[in-house]
Write a protein that holds these residues in place. Structure first.
Motif, mmCIF file in Angstrom:
data_model
loop_
_atom_site.group_PDB
_atom_site.id
_atom_site.type_symbol
_atom_site.label_atom_id
_atom_site.label_comp_id
_atom_site.label_asym_id
_atom_site.label_seq_id
_atom_site.Cartn_x
_atom_site.Cartn_y
_atom_site.Cartn_z
ATOM 1 N N TYR A 1 1.045 -1.369 0.300
ATOM 2 C CA TYR A 1 0.043 -0.137 -0.317
ATOM 3 C C TYR A 1 0.934 1.142 0.279
ATOM 4 O O TYR A 1 1.827 1.150 0.966
ATOM 5 N N PHE A 2 0.250 1.939 -0.852
ATOM 6 C CA PHE A 2 1.197 3.226 -0.691
ATOM 7 C C PHE A 2 0.934 3.984 -0.718
ATOM 8 O O PHE A 2 -0.588 4.713 -1.034
ATOM 9 N N PHE A 3 1.338 5.324 0.161
ATOM 10 C CA PHE A 3 0.673 6.939 0.664
ATOM 11 C C PHE A 3 1.968 7.938 1.229
ATOM 12 O O PHE A 3 2.859 7.286 1.027
ATOM 13 N N HIS A 4 1.427 8.991 1.187
ATOM 14 C CA HIS A 4 2.146 10.091 2.075
ATOM 15 C C HIS A 4 1.705 10.722 2.473
ATOM 16 O O HIS A 4 -0.213 10.605 2.530
ATOM 17 N N ASP A 5 2.048 11.607 3.987
ATOM 18 C CA ASP A 5 1.544 12.280 5.078
ATOM 19 C C ASP A 5 0.841 13.098 4.780
ATOM 20 O O ASP A 5 -0.455 13.766 5.294
ATOM 21 N N PHE A 6 0.929 14.028 3.050
ATOM 22 C CA PHE A 6 -0.260 14.700 3.048
ATOM 23 C C PHE A 6 -0.999 14.015 1.786
ATOM 24 O O PHE A 6 -1.664 15.142 0.704
ATOM 25 N N CYS A 7 -1.931 13.196 1.276
ATOM 26 C CA CYS A 7 -1.895 12.983 0.398
ATOM 27 C C CYS A 7 -3.972 12.661 1.004
ATOM 28 O O CYS A 7 -4.363 12.439 2.020
ATOM 29 N N THR A 8 -4.525 13.817 0.236
ATOM 30 C CA THR A 8 -5.708 14.153 0.366
ATOM 31 C C THR A 8 -7.254 12.509 0.230
ATOM 32 O O THR A 8 -8.264 12.721 0.651
ATOM 33 N N ARG A 9 -7.053 11.780 -0.609
ATOM 34 C CA ARG A 9 -7.090 10.483 -0.940
ATOM 35 C C ARG A 9 -6.739 9.588 -0.234
ATOM 36 O O ARG A 9 -7.370 8.686 -0.130
ATOM 37 N N CYS A 10 -6.068 9.183 0.687
ATOM 38 C CA CYS A 10 -5.577 7.926 1.374
ATOM 39 C C CYS A 10 -6.120 8.332 2.699
ATOM 40 O O CYS A 10 -6.646 6.666 3.180
ATOM 41 N N GLU A 11 -6.763 9.489 3.443
ATOM 42 C CA GLU A 11 -7.438 9.058 4.553
ATOM 43 C C GLU A 11 -8.110 7.725 4.402
ATOM 44 O O GLU A 11 -8.329 6.683 5.559
ATOM 45 N N PRO A 12 -9.211 8.019 3.957
ATOM 46 C CA PRO A 12 -10.307 6.583 3.671
ATOM 47 C C PRO A 12 -9.630 5.215 3.366
ATOM 48 O O PRO A 12 -10.261 4.195 3.607
ATOM 49 N N TYR A 13 -8.566 5.084 2.820
ATOM 50 C CA TYR A 13 -7.767 4.113 2.075
ATOM 51 C C TYR A 13 -7.147 3.151 3.178
ATOM 52 O O TYR A 13 -6.799 2.614 3.361
ATOM 53 N N THR A 14 -6.334 4.179 3.960
ATOM 54 C CA THR A 14 -6.112 3.950 5.431
ATOM 55 C C THR A 14 -6.505 3.304 5.867
ATOM 56 O O THR A 14 -6.171 2.213 6.383
ATOM 57 N N GLU A 15 -8.235 3.629 6.570
ATOM 58 C CA GLU A 15 -9.470 2.762 6.927
ATOM 59 C C GLU A 15 -9.409 1.235 6.587
ATOM 60 O O GLU A 15 -9.338 0.316 7.664
ATOM 61 N N LYS A 16 -9.442 1.760 5.096
ATOM 62 C CA LYS A 16 -9.590 0.035 4.547
ATOM 63 C C LYS A 16 -8.608 -1.190 4.666
ATOM 64 O O LYS A 16 -8.812 -1.761 5.301
ATOM 65 N N TRP A 17 -7.302 0.007 4.175
ATOM 66 C CA TRP A 17 -6.685 -1.024 4.537
ATOM 67 C C TRP A 17 -5.820 -2.019 5.466
ATOM 68 O O TRP A 17 -6.322 -2.924 5.858
ATOM 69 N N GLU A 18 -6.921 -1.246 6.746
ATOM 70 C CA GLU A 18 -5.993 -1.570 8.416
ATOM 71 C C GLU A 18 -7.191 -2.671 8.515
ATOM 72 O O GLU A 18 -7.037 -3.676 8.602
ATOM 73 N N GLU A 19 -8.836 -2.159 8.077
ATOM 74 C CA GLU A 19 -9.869 -3.132 8.200
ATOM 75 C C GLU A 19 -9.052 -4.347 7.431
ATOM 76 O O GLU A 19 -9.399 -5.867 7.918
ATOM 77 N N LEU A 20 -8.787 -4.647 5.666
ATOM 78 C CA LEU A 20 -8.547 -5.470 5.265
ATOM 79 C C LEU A 20 -7.209 -6.385 5.620
ATOM 80 O O LEU A 20 -6.975 -7.953 5.544
ATOM 81 N N LYS A 21 -6.014 -6.567 6.456
ATOM 82 C CA LYS A 21 -4.502 -6.937 6.602
ATOM 83 C C LYS A 21 -5.500 -8.431 7.067
ATOM 84 O O LYS A 21 -4.612 -9.021 6.681
ATOM 85 N N GLN A 22 -6.181 -8.239 8.104
ATOM 86 C CA GLN A 22 -5.971 -9.533 8.978
ATOM 87 C C GLN A 22 -6.720 -10.588 7.751
ATOM 88 O O GLN A 22 -6.195 -11.598 7.862
ATOM 89 N N ASP A 23 -7.943 -9.728 6.580
ATOM 90 C CA ASP A 23 -8.654 -11.176 5.292
ATOM 91 C C ASP A 23 -6.731 -11.403 4.407
ATOM 92 O O ASP A 23 -6.757 -12.471 4.110
ATOM 93 N N PHE A 24 -5.932 -10.340 4.731
ATOM 94 C CA PHE A 24 -5.221 -10.836 3.708
ATOM 95 C C PHE A 24 -3.700 -12.175 4.756
ATOM 96 O O PHE A 24 -3.970 -12.569 3.937
#
Length: 349
Positions: free
Chosen positions: A142-165
């Motif tokens: 998962y690629f992100f950076h600290d000031f990415c305006t679109r990353c916040e919802p992706y980061t939250e979803k990423w954290e939810e899916l990690k256990q599935d992975f």
């Protein structure tokens, strides 16, 4: 002694002449600052000098310098090199400026920080551990950076899916594209493309461009396993007569199922154990029943493991075939009874 003094003088001279601006002074921090201090100073100055808020003529240039200082001082290797000789150059092809859109368009900026993923990695870990491990274990990045305006919802979803992975047997890692620019370069990804998801297998990167959905990612992952890790059996007599166990010099795993193609779980197991075992797949839906009789099988689901003998040493059927029982059987039989060339790395011969 004299040569040592001359060397130290040369280092000092290079250090003060190499860069026009002192990076620590740019961020208004002492040289003993921690990574947390560096980041706080960066955020504070970025909010002050960002061209969307600061209309002064020097704002854009100052923002570029501040960003450069953060890139260098937040990377342990580059900071060490800068502290020693004042070298603030990037060791790999330069990334686009993180606040500049393609074509040099106006800056975009988020005035509060994006929540950070809990599995963030650095360049050293990626290059020395993750890339080699990807020969037998797939990674989802998962690629992100600290000031990415679109990353916040992706980061939250990423954290939810990690256990599935994790349940799939896939490992995860998050990459900050500003701090770990060498990783981003290796993956051939540009900063304006984040948030982004990619799969790393056998050192190769496959970019995922669909929504962040577990079923879609499973399908994408399944389609990118090497076709060579599983051999499809279309003729049972040929499978028996060629005595693959001798030709390949590895134990053989055969999955027999009504499905017309291997499941993701079977592909995952085959990828994990490909160096020590050969994997085969036989679809009862595509095979004549008399050929199944030659193997002594029914139309049900079977998992067989052959070593040095004509008869399988493991026979699992239907409900007995679980992820846990399969891995346990593979662990017990992933080398020949006697050492051979293919198992020499295990026996250290």
């Amino acid at each position: 002694m004299r040569s040592t003094v001359i060397f130290l003088f040369a280092v000092i001279l290079i250090r003060f002449s190499y860069s026009e601006d002192n990076l620590y002074d740019l961020l208004a921090i002492p040289r003993t600052s921690s990574k947390s201090d560096i980041k706080k100073a960066y955020v504070k100055l970025a909010q002050k000098w960002h061209p969307d808020k600061n209309k002064s003529p020097e704002a854009a240039d100052m923002m570029t310098k501040i960003n450069k200082a953060y890139e260098v001082l937040s990377d342990d290797d580059r900071r060490r090199r800068y502290d020693l000789v004042g070298d603030d150059s990037e060791p790999s092809p330069r990334m686009p400026h993180p606040y500049m859109r393609p074509g040099g368009a106006r800056f975009t900026f988020k005035m509060h920080e994006t929540p950070e993923p809990t599995d963030e990695i650095n360049t050293k870990l990626f290059m020395e551990t993750i890339v080699p491990a990807s020969d037998t274990i797939p990674y989802i990045l998962y690629f992100f950076h600290d000031f990415c305006t679109r990353c916040e919802p992706y980061t939250e979803k990423w954290e939810e899916l990690k256990q599935d992975f994790k349940n799939l047997g896939v490992r995860t890692a998050s990459v900050n594209v500003i701090i770990s620019s060498r990783v981003t370069s290796y993956c051939n990804l540009f900063i304006h493309e984040v948030p982004a998801i990619s799969i790393l297998m056998s050192g190769n990167v496959h970019h995922y461009n669909l929504p962040l959905d577990i079923d879609l990612i499973k399908g994408f992952l399944s389609s990118h396993f090497p076709s060579t890790i599983i051999n499809e059996v279309s003729d049972s007599s040929a499978f028996l007569s060629t005595d693959t166990r001798i030709i390949k010099n590895k134990p053989v795993v055969l999955l027999v199922t009504p499905r017309t193609s291997p499941t993701l779980n079977y592909k995952m197991v085959a990828f994990n154990y490909q160096k020590s075992m050969e994997f085969y797949f036989l679809s009862t839906s595509l095979l004549k029943e008399d050929l199944l009789n030659e193997l002594g099988l029914s139309l049900n689901k079977h998992l067989l493991i052959y070593t040095d003998f004509k008869e399988p040493v493991v026979k699992l059927k239907d409900a007995e075939i679980t992820k846990e029982s399969t891995i346990s059987a593979l662990e017990r039989n992933n080398v020949h009874t006697l050492p051979r060339i293919s198992s020499s790395h295990i026996f250290d011969i």
